[in-house]
Every structure is written in structure tokens, then in C-alpha cells.
Motif scaffolding. Structure first.
Motif, mmCIF file in Angstrom:
data_model
loop_
_atom_site.group_PDB
_atom_site.id
_atom_site.type_symbol
_atom_site.label_atom_id
_atom_site.label_comp_id
_atom_site.label_asym_id
_atom_site.label_seq_id
_atom_site.Cartn_x
_atom_site.Cartn_y
_atom_site.Cartn_z
ATOM 1 N N UNK A 1 -3.726 3.114 6.700
ATOM 2 C CA UNK A 1 -4.088 3.171 5.260
ATOM 3 C C UNK A 1 -3.903 1.674 4.850
ATOM 4 N N UNK A 2 -2.616 1.064 5.089
ATOM 5 C CA UNK A 2 -2.260 -0.030 4.710
ATOM 6 C C UNK A 2 -3.357 -0.959 5.355
ATOM 7 N N UNK A 3 -3.699 -0.976 6.454
ATOM 8 C CA UNK A 3 -4.537 -1.772 6.883
ATOM 9 C C UNK A 3 -5.797 -1.917 6.351
ATOM 10 N N UNK A 4 -6.398 -0.790 6.053
ATOM 11 C CA UNK A 4 -7.928 -0.564 5.437
ATOM 12 C C UNK A 4 -8.151 -0.596 4.127
ATOM 13 N N UNK A 5 -6.843 -0.528 3.384
ATOM 14 C CA UNK A 5 -7.087 -0.834 1.799
ATOM 15 C C UNK A 5 -7.612 -2.138 1.465
ATOM 16 N N UNK A 6 -8.571 -1.967 0.752
ATOM 17 C CA UNK A 6 -9.153 -3.184 0.210
ATOM 18 C C UNK A 6 -9.471 -4.152 1.097
ATOM 19 N N UNK A 7 -10.219 -3.691 2.226
ATOM 20 C CA UNK A 7 -10.380 -4.650 3.253
ATOM 21 C C UNK A 7 -11.748 -4.183 3.945
ATOM 22 N N UNK B 1 -21.505 11.775 -8.101
ATOM 23 C CA UNK B 1 -21.391 10.299 -7.599
ATOM 24 C C UNK B 1 -19.876 9.998 -7.289
ATOM 25 N N UNK B 2 -19.888 9.692 -5.942
ATOM 26 C CA UNK B 2 -18.325 9.575 -5.486
ATOM 27 C C UNK B 2 -18.467 8.313 -4.606
ATOM 28 N N UNK B 3 -17.047 7.915 -4.157
ATOM 29 C CA UNK B 3 -16.959 6.867 -3.149
ATOM 30 C C UNK B 3 -16.173 7.509 -1.938
ATOM 31 N N UNK B 4 -16.745 7.946 -0.963
ATOM 32 C CA UNK B 4 -16.081 8.531 0.339
ATOM 33 C C UNK B 4 -15.612 7.899 1.177
ATOM 34 N N UNK B 5 -15.446 6.480 0.865
ATOM 35 C CA UNK B 5 -15.008 5.527 2.342
ATOM 36 C C UNK B 5 -13.602 6.021 2.511
ATOM 37 N N UNK B 6 -12.692 6.646 1.677
ATOM 38 C CA UNK B 6 -11.478 6.896 2.068
ATOM 39 C C UNK B 6 -11.428 8.082 3.176
ATOM 40 N N UNK B 7 -12.355 8.760 3.184
ATOM 41 C CA UNK B 7 -12.735 10.170 4.065
ATOM 42 C C UNK B 7 -13.396 9.418 5.553
ATOM 43 N N UNK B 8 -13.601 8.290 5.534
ATOM 44 C CA UNK B 8 -14.688 7.796 6.675
ATOM 45 C C UNK B 8 -13.727 6.734 7.432
ATOM 46 N N UNK B 9 -12.393 6.568 7.421
ATOM 47 C CA UNK B 9 -11.678 5.867 8.297
ATOM 48 C C UNK B 9 -11.678 6.050 9.568
ATOM 49 N N UNK C 1 0.117 -9.904 -2.479
ATOM 50 C CA UNK C 1 -0.390 -9.663 -1.089
ATOM 51 C C UNK C 1 0.143 -8.576 -0.268
ATOM 52 N N UNK C 2 1.215 -8.041 -0.784
ATOM 53 C CA UNK C 2 1.560 -6.465 -0.280
ATOM 54 C C UNK C 2 0.588 -5.547 -0.421
ATOM 55 N N UNK C 3 -0.068 -4.883 0.928
ATOM 56 C CA UNK C 3 -1.089 -4.027 0.544
ATOM 57 C C UNK C 3 -0.406 -2.550 -0.155
ATOM 58 N N UNK C 4 0.646 -2.389 -0.192
ATOM 59 C CA UNK C 4 1.196 -1.106 -0.924
ATOM 60 C C UNK C 4 1.371 -1.403 -2.237
ATOM 61 N N UNK C 5 0.938 -2.650 -2.996
ATOM 62 C CA UNK C 5 1.242 -3.062 -4.459
ATOM 63 C C UNK C 5 0.400 -1.984 -5.007
ATOM 64 N N UNK C 6 1.030 -1.837 -6.259
ATOM 65 C CA UNK C 6 0.295 -0.493 -7.082
ATOM 66 C C UNK C 6 -1.169 -0.525 -7.331
ATOM 67 N N UNK C 7 -2.145 0.298 -7.401
ATOM 68 C CA UNK C 7 -3.305 0.372 -7.317
ATOM 69 C C UNK C 7 -3.857 1.834 -7.824
ATOM 70 N N UNK C 8 -4.948 1.902 -8.416
ATOM 71 C CA UNK C 8 -5.717 3.170 -8.765
ATOM 72 C C UNK C 8 -6.910 3.029 -8.547
ATOM 73 N N UNK C 9 -7.901 4.440 -8.683
ATOM 74 C CA UNK C 9 -9.098 4.536 -8.430
ATOM 75 C C UNK C 9 -9.701 4.592 -9.997
ATOM 76 N N UNK C 10 -10.805 4.148 -9.968
ATOM 77 C CA UNK C 10 -11.450 4.096 -11.306
ATOM 78 C C UNK C 10 -12.817 4.887 -11.265
ATOM 79 N N UNK C 11 -13.073 5.521 -12.444
ATOM 80 C CA UNK C 11 -14.329 6.348 -12.878
ATOM 81 C C UNK C 11 -14.787 5.895 -14.005
#
Length: 253
Positions: free
Chosen positions: A153-159, A134-142, A93-103
């Protein structure tokens, strides 16, 4: 199926490379692990490289089956398997747990399918000479614009309203950018982490120029171009060098 697949990946520092490429005759997957900020507790017994390796392996098994399942379903199932592999002591449940982008891309007789989750990029090289990114630009629109605070970033990751990555929430796969193209209109596909996308995002290259180098001189030359510009002009933000991966799947046209 692809006529040929080539790739190169290079770390951005003395740290282990947290990018990963896995591929088969008709598919390519590129993952980019999210390096934790210094001093941040991920709540997990595993590091980012572990997450990337487990997720990449789970994706490879599913894509190798060749059952044609939608790519978002493939990714969701792979995240579920990776989630189950964590130990009981991991705080997922920790928002900083390991993650990755995928293409991901998958080439069939009639269509080329793609999926992007997070800030990696798929670029279709079309028969007519155009490059379709084809890109996912949501990280650029916080909210508030860059530079972002760690707390934002913690609050908006996977939210909802934020950005999505592959980590501890399988439902993130349903937020992927997906689509397909007529296979007869595509001569090849490039797949890139954001360490390569700097060429276009920071240094003024077009994706058509990137694809020309990729198809003509190979993935290593693309990464070499990034490194030369980083050394000569510096980073627009963040670390000077990032892990960088470029993959090319030629359809032989």
C-alpha cells in the motif's frame, strides 16, 4: 442549485471521526481521512483530522466563489494550499503522510458535475428511477489481490499503476474520476464514504435501495442500516465499524 441538502456522519469507534462534510447551495464535498496503521510513522507533525479540516476548508472557499473552475482544478489548488500550510518539519515525501479520499458534486442549471478520488462514491439518482454510481476502484485492483501488505500500500499510494488520494501531491487531483450529467435527468445526488458503501460492497444492497432509504428516511437511516448489518454479520475485512458519512442533495424533481 440543490433544493435541499441533508447529511449524517458517525464515527466508527471511540476515536474522533475523520470524515468531513462541507456544502453550499450548489455543491457538496465529502472527505474521508485515511487512518494510519498502528505504529506507522507518518513523518508529519499533523494528524489526519488536521489534513481533512484544512483541505475541506480550502475546497469550500473555492467552490463558494462559483467561478465554474473544473472540479479537478479546484481540488489541485486546494491540495496546494493545504500543502503550504504544513510546517517545515513535516516529511511530505513520506508515503504515509496524512491523506484523504474526496467526493464532490456541483449542481448547475444545465449539468451536475462530479469528482471522485479514492474509495468514496457519488451516486446519481436519475429521473427514470435508475441509480448511477461513480466510484474509483483502483484500491481494489492492486497487484496480488487482498489482503494487501502495508508495504504494498505504501508503494502504490499516489503512484502510477496504484491508487491516488489527496495528501501531499497536488497532481493526484488530475487522476480523479470526473464527469457530468444533464441536470434535467437527475433528481438528486448521494455522496458516501466507504463506511456506507459497505451496504453494497459487503451486504448485497443495490445503490437504488440505498438511495430509496436516503431520500425517504434520511442519511441517518442509511448509516443505521450499515451499523445493524455490521453488528449482525460482522465485517468482511478490517475493522468492524468504520467512520460512515452519507449526504443527499435533492434537485427537487
Amino acid at each position: 442549485m440543490f433544493a435541499e441538502i441533508t447529511y449524517a456522519t458517525r464515527p466508527g469507534s471511540a476515536r474522533p471521526n475523520e470524515d468531513l462534510v462541507v456544502a453550499g447551495p450548489s455543491w457538496i464535498v465529502v472527505l474521508d481521512g485515511a487512518t494510519a496503521a498502528p505504529g506507522v510513522d507518518s513523518g508529519c507533525a499533523h494528524d489526519v483530522a488536521w489534513l481533512v479540516g484544512r483541505l475541506g476548508g480550502a475546497l469550500a472557499v473555492r467552490l463558494a466563489r462559483g467561478d465554474g473552475a473544473p472540479l479537478a482544478e479546484v481540488l489541485e489548488s486546494a491540495i496546494e494550499e493545504t500543502l503550504a500550510a504544513h510546517s517545515g518539519g513535516c516529511d511530505l515525501d513520506n508515503p504515509d503522510s496524512p491523506s484523504a479520499t474526496v467526493a464532490m458534486v456541483r449542481a448547475g442549471e444545465r449539468r451536475v458535475e462530479y469528482l471522485v478520488l479514492g474509495d468514496s462514491t457519488v451516486v446519481l439518482s436519475e429521473v427514470g428511477g435508475q441509480a448511477r454510481a461513480v466510484s474509483d476502484d483502483r484500491l481494489e485492483r492492486l497487484p496480488g489481490g487482498r489482503p494487501y501488505s502495508l508495504e504494498l500500500v505504501r508503494r502504490m499510494r499516489n503512484a502510477p499503476g496504484g491508487f491516488w488520494v489527496a495528501g501531499a501531491r497536488p497532481e493526484a487531483a488530475r487522476q480523479s474520476v470526473t464527469g457530468e450529467a444533464d441536470a434535467g435527468e437527475v433528481r438528486g445526488v448521494g455522496v458516501f464514504t466507504d463506511g456506507v458503501a459497505r451496504l453494497c460492497d459487503w451486504y448485497g444492497w443495490s445503490w437504488a435501495s440505498v438511495l430509496d432509504v436516503l431520500a425517504g428516511r434520511g442519511p441517518g437511516a442509511v448509516i443505521g442500516a450499515v451499523r445493524e448489518l455490521e453488528a449482525a454479520r460482522g465485517a468482511v475485512r478490517g475493522k468492524q465499524h468504520d467512520d460512515a458519512t452519507a449526504a443527499w442533495g435533492s434537485l427537487g424533481r
